[in-house]
Design an enzyme around this catalytic site. Structure first.
Site, PDB file in Angstrom:
ATOM      1  N   GLN A 203     -10.926   0.078   9.539  1.00 21.91           N
ATOM      2  CA  GLN A 203      -9.481   0.237   9.753  1.00 21.91           C
ATOM      3  C   GLN A 203      -9.202   0.948  11.088  1.00 21.91           C
ATOM      4  OE1 GLN A 203     -11.058   0.768   6.871  1.00 21.91           O
ATOM      5  NE2 GLN A 203      -9.713   0.513   5.091  1.00 21.91           N
ATOM      6  N   ASP A 244      -4.279   9.532   0.575  1.00 22.64           N
ATOM      7  CA  ASP A 244      -3.831   8.562  -0.425  1.00 22.64           C
ATOM      8  C   ASP A 244      -3.294   9.270  -1.660  1.00 22.64           C
ATOM      9  OD1 ASP A 244      -4.778   5.618   0.437  1.00 22.64           O
ATOM     10  OD2 ASP A 244      -5.993   7.199   1.307  1.00 22.64           O
TER      11      ASP A 244
END
Ligand code: MRU
Length: 366
Positions: A203, A244
């Site tokens: 990512q 997250d």
């Protein structure tokens, strides 16, 4: 954010067809800019599970639109099937269940199915606008941290290390960890970003490098194991990552490898900040290591690497086919390794008292 001079969010309703949600399919970045149409809950669930969209904020926003599409697929009376399908896609990002539950509560207030659909659409739009606004505000608060270091360095570039992608591609716009960087850069402060490639899905290499490059922010891609060495040699002034799921006590789950960066930062006295909108707090979890569910994904993500050759996306086998591989998607950084949290309401310490001081309405239940 701007792509080829046009402003984009990561998710939006198709102008010509309000029954169609459109996303940037991030699997094709940075070499192809692909827009995907989503018209069913099943397509939304697949887009989250297979990471066409990813990043806690965007996962929540996409699930919110998924619940809106659910009201179009059924009369809106029973949406528990859609809620269960969406919640089952990925376990770690708390924004997923947060967005689905917010939609269920709102839609339940509707009488007719048309009313339920209207409420679902309005709530999805609220969630995406809030996400963008909270990230913009994280940028305002976080920029002050960079300004302070810039002053100390007499305007020399502030070197910021980040892990994974907590940029506008992980949210609706601005990003969390990148928002202070964009704000500082846009205000003329000299910044430079060390971008961890972030294996196994890269990512950092694919998404963070792409979006920083589009915005003209100086950055350098590094292998994931490089950050500690750079810190030892004083080449990192600040670490900013996303999350997250963060407990109300300050433990932080983020992309696998974040914990190792926090350990290196502590050992080298480098400030380690976590940027998050309040939608990423889990107000019911106290002990991150014991309670936060850690996603395990397929071993092929570790054994293969994907990229582009001659303009075509290609996967290559890196490891011996016969080797076993484990693929934990996230780890937990304990609050003792975190300097502070950058939220839409300001910066606080990674502890219960400081977090609840910033979010007193969440204190009641304790
Ligand atoms: O597996 P991903 O790409 O969804 O993981 C994303 C991250 O770990 C980000 O750092 C995180 O979501 C914070 S930014 C929302």
């Amino acid at each position: 954010m701007n792509v080829e001079g046009q402003h984009y969010r990561t998710i939006w309703l198709k102008e010509s067809d309000p029954r169609c949600v459109q996303i940037i399919d991030q699997r094709f970045l940075p070499h192809e800019f692909v827009i995907e149409d989503l018209t069913t809950v099943a397509q939304v669930a697949a887009a989250i599970r297979e990471m066409h969209v990813r990043g806690a904020g965007l996962i929540g926003a996409t699930a919110a639109f998924g619940m809106y599409l659910a009201t179009l697929e059924t009369s809106g009376d029973c949406l528990s099937w859609a809620a269960a399908d969406l919640k089952a896609t990925r376990p770690t990002a708390v924004n997923l269940a947060w967005a689905v539950d917010r939609q269920l509560q709102a839609i339940a207030r509707g009488e007719s199915s048309a009313e339920k659909t209207a409420i679902a659409l309005a709530t999805a739009k609220q969630i995406v606008d809030e996400d963008a606004d909270y990230c913009r505000r994280i940028g305002v608060h976080g920029q002050r941290l960079i300004q302070r270091i810039s002053r100390k360095k007499k305007g020399a570039p502030v070197n910021i290390l980040t892990h994974c992608n907590a940029g506008w591609l992980a949210f609706v716009d601005y990003g969390s960890a990148t928002a202070p960087v964009y704000a500082a850069h846009d205000h003329g402060l000299a910044v430079h970003v060390w971008v961890d490639e972030t294996r196994p899905r890269s990512q950092g290499a694919k998404l963070t490098a792409w979006e920083l490059g589009r915005h003209g922010v100086p950055h350098t891609l590094i292998a994931d194991n490089t950050g500690g060495h750079l810190m030892q040699h004083g080449m990192v002034d600040l670490v900013i990552v996303g999350t997250d799921r963060t407990t109300f006590t300050g433990d932080v789950a983020n992309k696998i490898g974040t914990y190792l960066k926090a350990l290196a930062a502590k050992d080298n006295k480098v400030p380690f900040y976590v940027a998050l909108p309040s939608s990423s707090f889990d107000w019911a979890m106290r002990d991150g290591l014991a309670e936060i569910p850690i996603e395990e994904r397929g071993s092929e993500e570790v054994k293969y690497a994907d990229g582009w050759r001659d303009g075509v996306r290609a996967e290559v086998l890196v490891a011996p086919q016969s080797s076993a591989a484990a693929n934990y998607g996230f780890d937990v950084t304990p609050r003792r390794l975190i300097t502070g949290l950058i939220t839409e309401r300001g910066i606080c310490k990674a502890n219960e008292r400081s977090i609840l001081a910033l979010f007193p309405e969440q204190g009641g239940a304790r």
